[in-house]
Design a protein around this motif. Sequence first.
Motif, short mmCIF file in Angstrom:
data_model
loop_
_atom_site.label_atom_id
_atom_site.label_comp_id
_atom_site.label_asym_id
_atom_site.label_seq_id
_atom_site.Cartn_x
_atom_site.Cartn_y
_atom_site.Cartn_z
N VAL A 90 -3.14 -4.05 -9.01
CA VAL A 90 -3.67 -4.19 -7.67
C VAL A 90 -2.75 -5.08 -6.85
O VAL A 90 -1.88 -5.77 -7.37
CB VAL A 90 -5.08 -4.82 -7.69
CG1 VAL A 90 -6.05 -3.93 -8.44
CG2 VAL A 90 -5.07 -6.20 -8.31
N SER A 91 -2.97 -5.06 -5.55
CA SER A 91 -2.22 -5.92 -4.66
C SER A 91 -3.12 -6.97 -4.07
O SER A 91 -4.26 -6.70 -3.72
CB SER A 91 -1.60 -5.09 -3.52
OG SER A 91 -2.60 -4.45 -2.77
N TRP B 51 -9.32 -8.55 -3.02
CA TRP B 51 -8.09 -7.78 -3.01
C TRP B 51 -8.39 -6.31 -3.24
O TRP B 51 -9.52 -5.94 -3.56
CB TRP B 51 -7.07 -8.32 -4.01
CG TRP B 51 -7.45 -8.28 -5.45
CD1 TRP B 51 -7.14 -7.31 -6.35
CD2 TRP B 51 -8.18 -9.28 -6.19
NE1 TRP B 51 -7.64 -7.63 -7.59
CE2 TRP B 51 -8.28 -8.84 -7.52
CE3 TRP B 51 -8.77 -10.49 -5.85
CZ2 TRP B 51 -8.93 -9.56 -8.51
CZ3 TRP B 51 -9.42 -11.23 -6.84
CH2 TRP B 51 -9.50 -10.77 -8.14
N ILE B 52 -7.37 -5.47 -3.06
CA ILE B 52 -7.58 -4.02 -3.07
C ILE B 52 -6.55 -3.31 -3.93
O ILE B 52 -5.45 -3.82 -4.15
CB ILE B 52 -7.55 -3.43 -1.63
CG1 ILE B 52 -6.21 -3.70 -0.96
CG2 ILE B 52 -8.70 -3.99 -0.81
CD1 ILE B 52 -6.07 -3.09 0.44
N ASP B 53 -6.92 -2.12 -4.39
CA ASP B 53 -6.02 -1.27 -5.16
C ASP B 53 -4.86 -0.82 -4.26
O ASP B 53 -5.02 -0.62 -3.06
CB ASP B 53 -6.80 -0.06 -5.68
CG ASP B 53 -5.98 0.81 -6.62
OD1 ASP B 53 -6.09 0.59 -7.84
OD2 ASP B 53 -5.25 1.69 -6.14
N LEU B 54 -3.70 -0.61 -4.88
CA LEU B 54 -2.51 -0.23 -4.12
C LEU B 54 -2.66 1.10 -3.40
O LEU B 54 -2.01 1.35 -2.39
CB LEU B 54 -1.31 -0.12 -5.07
CG LEU B 54 -0.83 -1.44 -5.71
CD1 LEU B 54 0.20 -1.15 -6.78
CD2 LEU B 54 -0.26 -2.35 -4.66
N THR B 55 -3.55 1.97 -3.89
CA THR B 55 -3.70 3.31 -3.31
C THR B 55 -4.92 3.42 -2.40
O THR B 55 -5.22 4.52 -1.91
CB THR B 55 -3.82 4.36 -4.42
OG1 THR B 55 -5.05 4.14 -5.16
CG2 THR B 55 -2.65 4.30 -5.38
N LEU B 56 -5.64 2.33 -2.16
CA LEU B 56 -6.91 2.40 -1.44
C LEU B 56 -6.78 3.08 -0.08
O LEU B 56 -7.51 4.02 0.22
CB LEU B 56 -7.52 1.01 -1.29
CG LEU B 56 -8.84 0.93 -0.51
CD1 LEU B 56 -9.76 -0.13 -1.10
CD2 LEU B 56 -8.63 0.64 0.96
N GLN C 112 0.82 -1.20 0.00
CA GLN C 112 0.00 0.00 0.00
C GLN C 112 0.86 1.26 0.00
O GLN C 112 1.88 1.33 0.69
CB GLN C 112 -0.92 0.01 1.22
CG GLN C 112 -2.12 -0.89 1.13
CD GLN C 112 -3.14 -0.42 0.10
OE1 GLN C 112 -3.65 0.68 0.16
NE2 GLN C 112 -3.42 -1.29 -0.86
N THR C 113 0.43 2.27 -0.76
CA THR C 113 1.19 3.52 -0.80
C THR C 113 1.11 4.24 0.55
O THR C 113 1.98 5.07 0.85
CB THR C 113 0.66 4.43 -1.91
OG1 THR C 113 -0.74 4.64 -1.72
CG2 THR C 113 0.91 3.81 -3.27
N TYR C 114 0.11 3.96 1.35
CA TYR C 114 0.02 4.48 2.72
C TYR C 114 0.64 3.41 3.62
O TYR C 114 0.10 2.32 3.78
CB TYR C 114 -1.45 4.71 3.08
CG TYR C 114 -1.67 5.45 4.39
CD1 TYR C 114 -1.85 6.83 4.40
CD2 TYR C 114 -1.71 4.77 5.61
CE1 TYR C 114 -2.06 7.52 5.59
CE2 TYR C 114 -1.92 5.45 6.80
CZ TYR C 114 -2.09 6.83 6.78
OH TYR C 114 -2.30 7.49 7.95
N GLN C 115 1.78 3.72 4.19
CA GLN C 115 2.58 2.70 4.87
C GLN C 115 2.28 2.54 6.37
O GLN C 115 2.58 1.51 6.95
CB GLN C 115 4.07 3.02 4.69
CG GLN C 115 4.56 2.84 3.26
CD GLN C 115 4.74 1.38 2.90
OE1 GLN C 115 5.54 0.65 3.46
NE2 GLN C 115 3.93 0.92 1.94
#
Length: 326
Positions: free
Chosen positions: A324-325, A69-74, A3-6
């Motif tokens: 996606v991740s 699963w979810i998008d990398l920026t979710l 995720q881009t939010y770490q």
Amino acid sequence: IAQTYQNIEIILVNDGSKDSCGEIIDYYGGRDHRIIPVHKENGGVSDARNTGMAYSSGDYTFFVDGDDWIDLTLVKRLVERIEQDNADIVQTSYYYAYRDYLLYDERFEKRDDPPTVLDNQQVMKELVVNQIVKNFAWGKLYKTALIRDIPFQKGIFFEDVFWSHLVMQRVDTYVITHEPLYYYYQHAESIVASYSKKNLDFLQGLKQRHAFLEKYYSHLADESYKEMVKAHLIHYQLLVRNRKTDSSGMYRTEIRLYIEKNYARLQKAVAENKELKLDLTLFQFHPSLYILFLAVKKLLRIMRLLPRTKGLKRIITDQKDRGVSV
């Protein structure tokens, strides 16, 4: 992990799995300090979520079911939105994800629509209407304080239906972002093939919610009854198509008795919906007539003598392009 939010904690609950899930989550727990592996005896989805919540320490909570699963920026985008609007919950739109393509429901919202902001009365109505706000616990970023003391009921199917209205009662501001960032995996097995008596928990959840609405949001009673009509008729159809689940006819009888007992109230609720009113009238006259009517309509649609029901839009067919991740 990607995720881009770490600044997140990732709570993985092994709900008594008999395969290698326990080893997998321990492996990832050893690789990343943000991951908390939790092992418990099998207790079902509700028990797993409740257990995960007990380990949660974040300001916000997001549920991801094990096969989605979810998008990398979710996370980044929903956290920004919830803080920007001082919202209690932010909901993302979602794709129905199949093995080689995605579907998106464009009947009520478009992917490039601006965010929708709802107050308490509006979000409860939308939850009941079941179009842009669904009962699903997943796909929504919650303020943790809002939900921490509202556990999911254990041992039932469709536990979200028993839970969501209790959460929405506490909401002041609810935001919907229409770009799909969640991927809701669709299994190949049909609902008819997998249907069991536990699916009828859905009707019990709606009845429990209806009693709640009568007490706290009585102006939504007709909308609730309308959804009750739809749900009871759908489950009657499913029981007819899967007679092994109801060989004695007991569950079909329960549905008939519910509709007979509440028929006048249900008729009032669907009075302005011609199609639903006709369905209810035919069912009350005799369920077999209603089932025959559905079969004729299906045949006419196949023959293109009736328009097909507007469905979902296919969006993408190449998994490589999803970004996606898992």
